[in-house]
Motif scaffolding. Structure first.
Motif, PDB file in Angstrom:
ATOM      1  N   VAL A   1       0.847  -1.198   0.000  1.00 39.95           N
ATOM      2  CA  VAL A   1       0.000   0.000   0.000  1.00 39.95           C
ATOM      3  C   VAL A   1       0.879   1.243   0.000  1.00 39.95           C
ATOM      4  CG1 VAL A   1      -1.686   1.316   1.344  1.00 39.95           C
ATOM      5  CG2 VAL A   1      -1.947  -1.146   1.133  1.00 39.95           C
ATOM      6  N   THR A   2       1.906   1.239   0.852  1.00 37.30           N
ATOM      7  CA  THR A   2       2.790   2.407   0.950  1.00 37.30           C
ATOM      8  C   THR A   2       3.502   2.642  -0.380  1.00 37.30           C
ATOM      9  OG1 THR A   2       3.081   1.940   3.287  1.00 37.30           O
ATOM     10  CG2 THR A   2       4.670   3.442   2.293  1.00 37.30           C
ATOM     11  N   ASN A   3       4.021   1.582  -0.972  1.00 35.93           N
ATOM     12  CA  ASN A   3       4.706   1.735  -2.263  1.00 35.93           C
ATOM     13  C   ASN A   3       3.768   2.266  -3.335  1.00 35.93           C
ATOM     14  OD1 ASN A   3       7.050   0.818  -1.184  1.00 35.93           O
ATOM     15  ND2 ASN A   3       6.865  -1.278  -2.001  1.00 35.93           N
ATOM     16  N   PHE A   4       2.533   1.776  -3.317  1.00 31.81           N
ATOM     17  CA  PHE A   4       1.567   2.158  -4.351  1.00 31.81           C
ATOM     18  C   PHE A   4       1.143   3.617  -4.202  1.00 31.81           C
ATOM     19  CE2 PHE A   4      -3.105   1.933  -5.645  1.00 31.81           C
ATOM     20  CZ  PHE A   4      -2.847   2.050  -7.009  1.00 31.81           C
ATOM     21  N   LEU A   5       0.800   4.003  -2.985  1.00 29.21           N
ATOM     22  CA  LEU A   5       0.151   5.305  -2.806  1.00 29.21           C
ATOM     23  C   LEU A   5       1.109   6.457  -2.503  1.00 29.21           C
ATOM     24  CD1 LEU A   5      -3.013   4.177  -0.814  1.00 29.21           C
ATOM     25  CD2 LEU A   5      -2.902   4.898  -3.196  1.00 29.21           C
ATOM     26  N   SER A   6       2.257   6.174  -1.920  1.00 33.00           N
ATOM     27  CA  SER A   6       3.106   7.294  -1.489  1.00 33.00           C
ATOM     28  C   SER A   6       3.740   8.012  -2.681  1.00 33.00           C
ATOM     29  CB  SER A   6       4.171   6.825  -0.502  1.00 33.00           C
ATOM     30  OG  SER A   6       4.994   5.871  -1.121  1.00 33.00           O
ATOM     31  N   GLY A   7       3.795   7.357  -3.825  1.00 30.53           N
ATOM     32  CA  GLY A   7       4.397   8.004  -4.993  1.00 30.53           C
ATOM     33  C   GLY A   7       3.407   8.791  -5.840  1.00 30.53           C
ATOM     34  N   PHE A   8       2.160   8.817  -5.466  1.00 27.22           N
ATOM     35  CA  PHE A   8       1.143   9.493  -6.283  1.00 27.22           C
ATOM     36  C   PHE A   8       1.367  11.001  -6.338  1.00 27.22           C
ATOM     37  CE2 PHE A   8      -2.907   6.589  -6.227  1.00 27.22           C
ATOM     38  CZ  PHE A   8      -2.208   5.621  -6.924  1.00 27.22           C
ATOM     39  N   THR A   9       1.159  11.578  -7.515  1.00 29.70           N
ATOM     40  CA  THR A   9       1.067  13.040  -7.620  1.00 29.70           C
ATOM     41  C   THR A   9      -0.308  13.439  -7.056  1.00 29.70           C
ATOM     42  OG1 THR A   9      -0.008  12.921  -9.766  1.00 29.70           O
ATOM     43  CG2 THR A   9       2.413  13.037  -9.774  1.00 29.70           C
TER      44      THR A   9
END
Ligand SMILES: Cc1cc2nc3c(=O)[nH]c(=O)nc-3n(C[C@H](O)[C@H](O)[C@H](O)COP(=O)(O)O)c2cc1C
Length: 214
Positions: free
Chosen positions: A117-125
């Motif tokens: 979840v962290t990998n997926f969402l933390s990089g979002f613009t």
């Protein structure tokens, strides 16, 4: 509560109500409508939706001013302001995993979900986060809209509002993104015309783009 409908009837008969009589909603009905939204599915079960229910006359007036002066905002029994919280996943991930474990989430999944979840969402613009929030909040929103219709209420979905003004009127945190407003109540006066819908041949393909569904 008015006469209940089947889901098929509610889907077929629902119109975006142009006007409401403003009679307050019984709290237990409001709760049933809200709970239907909270049962919606979401990616990783992160449930990033948040709702502000506006019923007080003064708040409805403020919200109306933030919604291009749409009268139904003030006339509705309640307006559910559907938001997404861009930071919700950070705060809620442990609770989501705890509830998941209680319901039977496999330990192997739980162990790696936090990293995924962290990998997926933390990089979002910001734009990607808003798109992700829109996707989830509208599923919960639609659950609520259809539950209200099944219960015999009338509804009106609205995207006509100004983000900053709604933030100010409701004192929303910066991480909140307002997705849509849902007016709920009882129709007053004539209902909206039925604008019709494009049929399957226009909107649905089978197996690949351009091929008709057999
Ligand atoms: C996300 C969304 C936003 C909408 N925003 C508004 C709005 O701000 N004001 C309004 O009068 N109608 C709004 N509508 C209602 C649409 O105009 C209506 O759903 C559409 O014309 C089809 O009519 P029906 O829902 O009665 O079948 C909105 C509908 C949706 C789904």
């Amino acid at each position: 509560m008015a006469k209940t409908k089947t889901l098929s009837q509610a889907i077929a008969e629902r119109r975006a109500s142009p006007s409401f009589d403003g009679v307050p909603l019984p709290p237990e009905d409001l709760k049933q409508i809200l709970e239907a939204g909270l049962h919606a599915p979401s990616g990783y079960n992160m449930q990033p939706w948040r709702f502000v229910v506006v019923q007080a006359p003064e708040q409805k007036r403020r919200l109306r001013a933030a919604a291009y002066n749409q009268a139904k905002v003030e006339e509705a029994s309640a307006v559910i302001v559907a938001c997404g919280d861009a930071d919700g996943w950070r705060k809620d991930i442990d609770l989501m995993l705890q509830q998941g474990r209680e319901g039977g989430m496999p330990e192997s999944y739980a162990a790696q979900a936090k990293t995924s979840v962290t990998n997926f969402l933390s990089g979002f613009t910001t734009e990607q986060m808003h798109a992700w929030l829109n996707k989830h909040v509208m599923i919960a929103f639609t659950h609520m809209m259809l539950m209200a219709e099944v219960m015999g209420y009338d509804t009106a979905p609205m995207e006509g509002f100004e983000q900053d003004k709604v933030h100010e009127a409701l004192r929303l945190p910066m991480s909140y993104w307002v997705v849509a407003l849902l007016a709920v109540g009882h129709l007053q006066g004539p209902d909206k015309y039925n604008g019709g819908r494009f049929d399957l041949a226009h909107t649905v393909f089978g197996e690949e783009f351009g091929k008709p569904l057999k």
